[in-house]
Design a protein around this motif. Sequence first.
Motif, PDB file in Angstrom:
ATOM      1  N   TRP A 201     -25.358  22.614  43.275  1.00  0.00           N
ATOM      2  CA  TRP A 201     -26.678  23.009  43.730  1.00  0.00           C
ATOM      3  C   TRP A 201     -26.542  24.336  44.458  1.00  0.00           C
ATOM      4  O   TRP A 201     -25.424  24.731  44.791  1.00  0.00           O
ATOM      5  CB  TRP A 201     -27.285  21.923  44.632  1.00  0.00           C
ATOM      6  CG  TRP A 201     -26.464  21.609  45.844  1.00  0.00           C
ATOM      7  CD1 TRP A 201     -26.553  22.199  47.074  1.00  0.00           C
ATOM      8  CD2 TRP A 201     -25.399  20.662  45.958  1.00  0.00           C
ATOM      9  NE1 TRP A 201     -25.626  21.669  47.944  1.00  0.00           N
ATOM     10  CE2 TRP A 201     -24.894  20.713  47.277  1.00  0.00           C
ATOM     11  CE3 TRP A 201     -24.804  19.755  45.073  1.00  0.00           C
ATOM     12  CZ2 TRP A 201     -23.852  19.914  47.731  1.00  0.00           C
ATOM     13  CZ3 TRP A 201     -23.775  18.960  45.537  1.00  0.00           C
ATOM     14  CH2 TRP A 201     -23.311  19.047  46.849  1.00  0.00           C
ATOM     15  N   PRO A 202     -27.621  25.050  44.676  1.00  0.00           N
ATOM     16  CA  PRO A 202     -27.517  26.323  45.384  1.00  0.00           C
ATOM     17  C   PRO A 202     -26.854  26.135  46.751  1.00  0.00           C
ATOM     18  O   PRO A 202     -27.324  25.359  47.572  1.00  0.00           O
ATOM     19  CB  PRO A 202     -28.974  26.780  45.540  1.00  0.00           C
ATOM     20  CG  PRO A 202     -29.688  26.091  44.422  1.00  0.00           C
ATOM     21  CD  PRO A 202     -28.996  24.764  44.260  1.00  0.00           C
ATOM     22  N   GLY A 203     -25.734  26.756  46.939  1.00  0.00           N
ATOM     23  CA  GLY A 203     -25.035  26.675  48.211  1.00  0.00           C
ATOM     24  C   GLY A 203     -23.983  25.587  48.306  1.00  0.00           C
ATOM     25  O   GLY A 203     -23.387  25.389  49.357  1.00  0.00           O
ATOM     26  N   GLY A 204     -23.701  24.857  47.224  1.00  0.00           N
ATOM     27  CA  GLY A 204     -22.677  23.827  47.324  1.00  0.00           C
ATOM     28  C   GLY A 204     -22.379  23.141  46.012  1.00  0.00           C
ATOM     29  O   GLY A 204     -23.019  23.392  44.992  1.00  0.00           O
ATOM     30  N   SER A 205     -21.395  22.265  46.063  1.00  0.00           N
ATOM     31  CA  SER A 205     -21.021  21.469  44.895  1.00  0.00           C
ATOM     32  C   SER A 205     -20.245  20.252  45.361  1.00  0.00           C
ATOM     33  O   SER A 205     -19.829  20.163  46.515  1.00  0.00           O
ATOM     34  CB  SER A 205     -20.173  22.296  43.927  1.00  0.00           C
ATOM     35  OG  SER A 205     -18.947  22.652  44.527  1.00  0.00           O
ATOM     36  N   MET A 206     -20.059  19.303  44.451  1.00  0.00           N
ATOM     37  CA  MET A 206     -19.307  18.083  44.746  1.00  0.00           C
ATOM     38  C   MET A 206     -18.449  17.748  43.537  1.00  0.00           C
ATOM     39  O   MET A 206     -18.950  17.750  42.402  1.00  0.00           O
ATOM     40  CB  MET A 206     -20.263  16.926  45.046  1.00  0.00           C
ATOM     41  CG  MET A 206     -19.567  15.604  45.306  1.00  0.00           C
ATOM     42  SD  MET A 206     -20.720  14.262  45.646  1.00  0.00           S
ATOM     43  CE  MET A 206     -21.169  14.652  47.312  1.00  0.00           C
ATOM     44  N   ILE A 207     -17.170  17.466  43.761  1.00  0.00           N
ATOM     45  CA  ILE A 207     -16.290  17.093  42.666  1.00  0.00           C
ATOM     46  C   ILE A 207     -16.425  15.590  42.385  1.00  0.00           C
ATOM     47  O   ILE A 207     -16.980  14.833  43.183  1.00  0.00           O
ATOM     48  CB  ILE A 207     -14.820  17.476  42.952  1.00  0.00           C
ATOM     49  CG1 ILE A 207     -14.281  16.760  44.190  1.00  0.00           C
ATOM     50  CG2 ILE A 207     -14.675  18.991  43.070  1.00  0.00           C
ATOM     51  CD1 ILE A 207     -12.795  16.970  44.425  1.00  0.00           C
ATOM     52  N   TYR A 208     -15.928  15.180  41.244  1.00  0.00           N
ATOM     53  CA  TYR A 208     -16.037  13.794  40.820  1.00  0.00           C
ATOM     54  C   TYR A 208     -15.434  12.839  41.857  1.00  0.00           C
ATOM     55  O   TYR A 208     -16.006  11.780  42.133  1.00  0.00           O
ATOM     56  CB  TYR A 208     -15.323  13.597  39.480  1.00  0.00           C
ATOM     57  CG  TYR A 208     -16.123  14.048  38.281  1.00  0.00           C
ATOM     58  CD1 TYR A 208     -16.539  13.142  37.325  1.00  0.00           C
ATOM     59  CD2 TYR A 208     -16.450  15.385  38.089  1.00  0.00           C
ATOM     60  CE1 TYR A 208     -17.261  13.545  36.213  1.00  0.00           C
ATOM     61  CE2 TYR A 208     -17.168  15.800  36.983  1.00  0.00           C
ATOM     62  CZ  TYR A 208     -17.578  14.879  36.053  1.00  0.00           C
ATOM     63  OH  TYR A 208     -18.298  15.281  34.964  1.00  0.00           O
ATOM     64  N   ARG A 209     -14.285  13.173  42.418  1.00  0.00           N
ATOM     65  CA  ARG A 209     -13.640  12.299  43.413  1.00  0.00           C
ATOM     66  C   ARG A 209     -14.551  12.097  44.619  1.00  0.00           C
ATOM     67  O   ARG A 209     -14.714  10.975  45.103  1.00  0.00           O
ATOM     68  CB  ARG A 209     -12.301  12.874  43.860  1.00  0.00           C
ATOM     69  CG  ARG A 209     -11.578  11.993  44.885  1.00  0.00           C
ATOM     70  CD  ARG A 209     -10.264  12.597  45.382  1.00  0.00           C
ATOM     71  NE  ARG A 209      -9.333  12.889  44.308  1.00  0.00           N
ATOM     72  CZ  ARG A 209      -8.999  14.117  43.902  1.00  0.00           C
ATOM     73  NH1 ARG A 209      -9.511  15.185  44.486  1.00  0.00           N
ATOM     74  NH2 ARG A 209      -8.145  14.303  42.930  1.00  0.00           N
ATOM     75  N   ALA A 210     -15.171  13.158  45.091  1.00  0.00           N
ATOM     76  CA  ALA A 210     -16.067  13.061  46.237  1.00  0.00           C
ATOM     77  C   ALA A 210     -17.304  12.228  45.897  1.00  0.00           C
ATOM     78  O   ALA A 210     -17.808  11.477  46.745  1.00  0.00           O
ATOM     79  CB  ALA A 210     -16.470  14.452  46.713  1.00  0.00           C
ATOM     80  N   ALA A 211     -17.788  12.337  44.662  1.00  0.00           N
ATOM     81  CA  ALA A 211     -18.940  11.534  44.242  1.00  0.00           C
ATOM     82  C   ALA A 211     -18.576  10.051  44.259  1.00  0.00           C
ATOM     83  O   ALA A 211     -19.357   9.214  44.733  1.00  0.00           O
ATOM     84  CB  ALA A 211     -19.410  11.957  42.861  1.00  0.00           C
ATOM     85  N   ALA A 212     -17.393   9.713  43.769  1.00  0.00           N
ATOM     86  CA  ALA A 212     -16.947   8.314  43.788  1.00  0.00           C
ATOM     87  C   ALA A 212     -16.802   7.810  45.220  1.00  0.00           C
ATOM     88  O   ALA A 212     -17.177   6.675  45.526  1.00  0.00           O
ATOM     89  CB  ALA A 212     -15.623   8.170  43.037  1.00  0.00           C
ATOM     90  N   GLU A 213     -16.275   8.648  46.109  1.00  0.00           N
ATOM     91  CA  GLU A 213     -16.136   8.259  47.516  1.00  0.00           C
ATOM     92  C   GLU A 213     -17.502   8.066  48.172  1.00  0.00           C
ATOM     93  O   GLU A 213     -17.696   7.140  48.962  1.00  0.00           O
ATOM     94  CB  GLU A 213     -15.311   9.293  48.265  1.00  0.00           C
ATOM     95  CG  GLU A 213     -13.856   9.297  47.857  1.00  0.00           C
ATOM     96  CD  GLU A 213     -13.069  10.476  48.400  1.00  0.00           C
ATOM     97  OE1 GLU A 213     -13.650  11.324  49.112  1.00  0.00           O
ATOM     98  OE2 GLU A 213     -11.859  10.553  48.102  1.00  0.00           O
TER      99      GLU A 213
END
Length: 70
Positions: free
Chosen positions: A30-42
């Motif tokens: 998203w504008p100003g950030g992102s999330m990796i798959y591992r962080a999404a699972a956490e």
Amino acid sequence: MGDPLHAFPLVGEQTLRALARHPSRVAFAWPGGSMIYRAAAELIGRLQAVFAGVDLAPGTRVALLSANRA
């Protein structure tokens, strides 16, 4: 043993498998950030822990309000 032709994993299981497949790739951006798959699972695990800790009855409706990002 059940019928293997019709023994598909549940949506939650499919989601966790997909997130575990490439843990370091970007899952959401998203504008100003992102999330990796591992962080999404956490994050999913943390949300599950919160809901498990509040002792909701099965079928209870829940609403989540958040900004337009993960």
